[in-house]
Design a protein around this motif. Structure first.
Motif, PDB file in Angstrom:
ATOM      1  N   SER A 168       1.400  21.357   1.125  1.00  0.00           N
ATOM      2  CA  SER A 168       2.505  20.408   1.222  1.00  0.00           C
ATOM      3  C   SER A 168       2.321  19.456   2.400  1.00  0.00           C
ATOM      4  O   SER A 168       2.515  18.249   2.273  1.00  0.00           O
ATOM      5  CB  SER A 168       3.827  21.162   1.354  1.00  0.00           C
ATOM      6  N   ILE A 169       1.933  19.988   3.542  1.00  0.00           N
ATOM      7  CA  ILE A 169       1.743  19.165   4.741  1.00  0.00           C
ATOM      8  C   ILE A 169       0.561  18.213   4.567  1.00  0.00           C
ATOM      9  O   ILE A 169       0.640  17.031   4.879  1.00  0.00           O
ATOM     10  CB  ILE A 169       1.553  20.059   5.991  1.00  0.00           C
ATOM     11  N   THR A 170      -0.544  18.717   4.050  1.00  0.00           N
ATOM     12  CA  THR A 170      -1.761  17.916   3.937  1.00  0.00           C
ATOM     13  C   THR A 170      -1.710  16.913   2.787  1.00  0.00           C
ATOM     14  O   THR A 170      -2.109  15.762   2.942  1.00  0.00           O
ATOM     15  CB  THR A 170      -2.999  18.819   3.773  1.00  0.00           C
ATOM     16  N   ASN A 172       1.123  16.471   0.614  1.00  0.00           N
ATOM     17  CA  ASN A 172       2.484  16.141   0.191  1.00  0.00           C
ATOM     18  C   ASN A 172       2.729  16.572  -1.261  1.00  0.00           C
ATOM     19  O   ASN A 172       3.312  15.858  -2.053  1.00  0.00           O
ATOM     20  CB  ASN A 172       2.772  14.649   0.381  1.00  0.00           C
ATOM     21  N   ASP A 173       2.228  17.767  -1.575  1.00  0.00           N
ATOM     22  CA  ASP A 173       2.330  18.310  -2.931  1.00  0.00           C
ATOM     23  C   ASP A 173       3.066  19.654  -2.857  1.00  0.00           C
ATOM     24  O   ASP A 173       2.516  20.644  -2.383  1.00  0.00           O
ATOM     25  CB  ASP A 173       0.931  18.496  -3.522  1.00  0.00           C
ATOM     26  N   ASN A 174       4.298  19.658  -3.301  1.00  0.00           N
ATOM     27  CA  ASN A 174       5.096  20.887  -3.278  1.00  0.00           C
ATOM     28  C   ASN A 174       5.014  21.663  -4.581  1.00  0.00           C
ATOM     29  O   ASN A 174       5.649  22.704  -4.715  1.00  0.00           O
ATOM     30  CB  ASN A 174       6.567  20.550  -2.981  1.00  0.00           C
TER      31      ASN A 174
END
Length: 187
Positions: A168-170, A172-174
């Motif tokens: 998610s951080i790297t 932006n995929d949750n």
């Protein structure tokens, strides 16, 4: 016949020598003298080597040979080693949706964005993608962590949580790893 292709580019003398040995070698030999044909031949493939006496060709999988005398058995050995390297590199990349995972460097990539993964994270992702269905925590414990299912542990949940957070951080995929009522899945 092998699917490995040795493309000899504008080096006809080498082509004729290797053609005579074609029964004793384990790759297909192709001779090309046109750059357009060369591009056409390799555009949708990665199981090839180009060999030529042209030094500055801008192709991947290129072996440059100068015109010095050479031992033909050493040359065939070198070609076979290059095919092995190519095969190893091709096997080390796993495509998952828009992502590529490099198993050798343990990196997950999309475009120029990279994320370093642990071996256990790689194993988890590979296991989930191969199953192609929801995988229970007990199954992950047993097959990725080698834990018995009757042991009370939150190892899987903790690792999945941390992996999702990194992704998610790297990227932006949750939604890379989704929770299902009976486990986890990569869709």
């Amino acid at each position: 016949m092998s699917s490995q292709r040795l493309i000899i580019y504008k080096f006809s003398s080498l082509y004729h020598i290797l053609e005579e040995l074609s029964l004793d070698i384990n790759f297909k030999i192709i001779y090309l003298d046109s750059e357009n044909l060369l591009y056409e031949k390799i555009k949708n493939s990665n199981n090839y080597l180009i060999i030529s006496n042209k030094k500055n060709l801008n192709f991947s999988n290129h072996i440059y040979l100068d015109n010095k005398p050479m031992n033909i058995s050493k040359l065939v050995e070198k070609i076979n080693i290059e095919f092995l390297k190519l095969h190893f590199n091709n096997q080390s990349h796993v495509k998952i949706n828009d992502y590529t995972i490099d198993l050798n460097s343990r990196e997950m990539m999309i475009n120029n964005n990279k994320l370093k993964l642990t071996e256990k994270e790689i194993n988890t992702v590979i296991y989930l993608i191969k199953k192609n269905e929801s995988v229970s925590i007990n199954e992950l414990q047993k097959n990725v962590w080698s834990y018995q299912s009757d042991i009370e542990t939150h190892t899987v949940e903790t690792h999945i949580y941390r992996l999702r957070k990194k992704i998610s951080i790297t990227f932006n995929d949750n939604d890379f790893i989704v929770s299902k009522k009976n486990g986890y899945q990569i869709e």
